[in-house]
Each structure stands twice: as structure tokens, then as C-alpha cells.
Design a protein around this motif. Sequence first.
Motif, PDB file in Angstrom:
ATOM      1  N   ASN A 181       0.820  -1.208   0.000  1.00  0.00           N
ATOM      2  CA  ASN A 181       0.000   0.000   0.000  1.00  0.00           C
ATOM      3  C   ASN A 181       0.855   1.260   0.000  1.00  0.00           C
ATOM      4  N   ALA A 182       2.088   1.132   0.459  1.00  0.00           N
ATOM      5  CA  ALA A 182       3.035   2.249   0.396  1.00  0.00           C
ATOM      6  C   ALA A 182       3.996   2.098  -0.776  1.00  0.00           C
ATOM      7  N   THR A 183       4.476   0.879  -0.999  1.00  0.00           N
ATOM      8  CA  THR A 183       5.529   0.676  -2.000  1.00  0.00           C
ATOM      9  C   THR A 183       4.998   0.572  -3.426  1.00  0.00           C
ATOM     10  N   GLY A 184       3.717   0.197  -3.594  1.00  0.00           N
ATOM     11  CA  GLY A 184       3.149   0.077  -4.935  1.00  0.00           C
ATOM     12  C   GLY A 184       3.200   1.383  -5.723  1.00  0.00           C
ATOM     13  N   PRO A 185       2.632   2.469  -5.184  1.00  0.00           N
ATOM     14  CA  PRO A 185       2.718   3.752  -5.901  1.00  0.00           C
ATOM     15  C   PRO A 185       4.156   4.247  -6.055  1.00  0.00           C
ATOM     16  N   MET A 186       5.008   3.983  -5.067  1.00  0.00           N
ATOM     17  CA  MET A 186       6.411   4.361  -5.185  1.00  0.00           C
ATOM     18  C   MET A 186       7.062   3.646  -6.360  1.00  0.00           C
ATOM     19  N   ALA A 187       6.808   2.328  -6.481  1.00  0.00           N
ATOM     20  CA  ALA A 187       7.375   1.560  -7.579  1.00  0.00           C
ATOM     21  C   ALA A 187       6.877   2.069  -8.925  1.00  0.00           C
ATOM     22  N   ALA A 188       5.581   2.439  -8.990  1.00  0.00           N
ATOM     23  CA  ALA A 188       5.021   2.976 -10.232  1.00  0.00           C
ATOM     24  C   ALA A 188       5.694   4.290 -10.615  1.00  0.00           C
ATOM     25  N   ALA A 189       5.858   5.178  -9.637  1.00  0.00           N
ATOM     26  CA  ALA A 189       6.466   6.483  -9.904  1.00  0.00           C
ATOM     27  C   ALA A 189       7.910   6.349 -10.364  1.00  0.00           C
ATOM     28  N   LEU A 190       8.610   5.349  -9.850  1.00  0.00           N
ATOM     29  CA  LEU A 190      10.021   5.158 -10.186  1.00  0.00           C
ATOM     30  C   LEU A 190      10.229   4.301 -11.433  1.00  0.00           C
ATOM     31  N   GLY A 191       9.115   3.810 -12.016  1.00  0.00           N
ATOM     32  CA  GLY A 191       9.224   3.066 -13.253  1.00  0.00           C
ATOM     33  C   GLY A 191       9.475   1.586 -13.105  1.00  0.00           C
TER      34      GLY A 191
END
Length: 335
Positions: A203-213
Motif C-alpha cells: 500500500n506504500a511501495t506500490g505507488p512508489m514503484a510505479a512512480a520510479l518506473g
Amino acid sequence: MTDVFIWLTIAVGLYMAWNIGANDAANSMATSYGSKALTLRQIIIMAGILEFLGAFLYGKRVTHTIAKGIVPIDALNSNLVVIGALSAILAASIWITVATYFHLPVSTTHSIVGAMVGFGLAAVSQDYIRLEDIQWGALYRIVLSWIISPIAGAVIAFLLFTIIKISLLSRFSNESVEHVFRYLQVLTAGYMAFAHGSNDVANATGPMAAALGYLGTETPAWILMLGGIGITIGIATWGYRVIMTVGERITELTYTRGFSAEFATATTVIMASTLGMPISTTHTLVGSVIGVGLAGGIASIDLSVVKRIIASWLLTVPVAAGLAIVFYTLMVVFL
């Protein structure tokens, strides 16, 4: 400008992880607190270590689902993906902070999934993607898992406690049985903490991973580590608020009841993590606690607390989605 937003997403991702620890610590340790198998200090130490390990060692699959399984981010340019991820994680984080302040065990999973849907709908409204491009099939499976998981937790907990009651509590003294299960509950508390970290860190790392490609299953270890650290800090600083609600106010929890609820929840969550499904650990745990309560009769459950918790659940997805739409629209229009 994109670099600035990426760093903001990482910072807000850490804030989201803190929220997960502050609110969802109740999911892994509240029953141990309610039954008095562990003190609050012991809970903070144990949960911090095992939540981190679950997030770091087993959180990759669900991170991929959150990052790419809802919004077709391949169809968007990198700037919009970063803005959308930031909007979603900020919206979910704010809602969870408010809920934690009011001692409500809302679902961080529902919050981030709702926020990601809000990001997708906002992109649709601005003609960046089509409505049918949103992964409705994947979303349907996620929502279905939200319905199944608390029922599964309740059924497993009900059956397990009923077996314990018939085979042990009716044949031996309650005091001797409960004494043994005090130590067994410590083991299931650890099992629950590991399971929770493995599922909810996404729930925290999913959007982070998306933003970082990072759109495949190759989510870097440092992202999972950052999520685990944030969860640990959240447990240590604000986790007690929801722990008290789930652990003390739904039903009376003995060691055997706490063991049954934790084992049922952890088993359900680990199965979901293996399948890459972001289920609600909150719903599963509350369902399990209710299942244990039902094994002792409906009168043993405080229905007023249950109704208040369910009301907060129903608000989570629309509130998170609405906030994400607002944040995304403002960022796209003014930046």
C-alpha cells in the motif's frame, strides 16, 4: 520538475508506511494485547521486527499488483504516472491519519486501491486514457477478495475456537489450557505480523514503484526496506490507538480466542500474499475476532463498535478516491 515529484512520492510513501504501522499494527497485534498475552512494549518490539521482515522478504508480489494492476500506467507518460502515484498515496495517507486519530481500524488496502482508482478516473476525465482501459477485471477480483477474506477469517476462527472448546476447554481446566495458549498466541502474533507486513507494505511501495518506473516484479529491495522501516516507526509511535479498539472493545479475548483469531487471519493473509492479492488485513482480523465472538454467542460481541468500524470501512474507498481525484487534478492543472 519530475525529479522533485519523484522525491515527494518517496517521502509521502514513507508517510503512508508510517500510517500503515500506526493503523494496521492493530491487525497483527491487537488480539495479543486484548488477551494480555503481550504488553504494549513487547508488541511494539516484536511487531516492528516481524512486520519489517514480512515486508522486505515477501512484499514484492502485492507491490506489483498495486503498481500496475489497476491503472494502465504504460499508457501514460512518466510525468502523469508520477503525479498520479503521488496523488494516490497522499490521498490514502491523509484518510488513514484521520481514521487513526479517531481510533478507527480502516483498511489501508482499501484506501490505496480507492485512491489508485481515483487517479485512473481523473486521467479518464482528462482524456489521457479511456474508461475501459482501467483494469476493471483485476479490480473486480480485488473487491471480491475483500468480501471473501473477512468471511474466511471468521469461518476459520470460529471453527478453530470451537474445536479448542470441545476438545480441550470441555475436558481440562480452563486455567491450564489458557496458560498453554498464552505462549502459543505469542507465536501466532509473530506469524500475523509477518503476514501483515508481506501484504500491506504494498500500500506504500506500490505507488512508489510505479512512480520510479519499476513495473515488473523486480521491485528493488530498498523500496521494500523503506516500506518496512516506515511501518515499524508507525507501530512504535501511534499504533496503540487502534490496538486498543480492536483488542479490547469488540469482544472479550482470552488466550485461546486470541490464538484462534490470529491464526485464522494470518493464514488468510499469507494465502492472499502468495496470490499477489491486496486484501484487507483489517477486515480479515475484525472478521476473525467476530468469528471467535460468535463461537461464544452473539451477546459477547459489542455490536455498536462493530457498526462504527463497518461505517468507516464503507467510507474508505469513496473518500480516498475523491481525494486522489482532487489532488491529481490540481497538480495537472497548476503545474
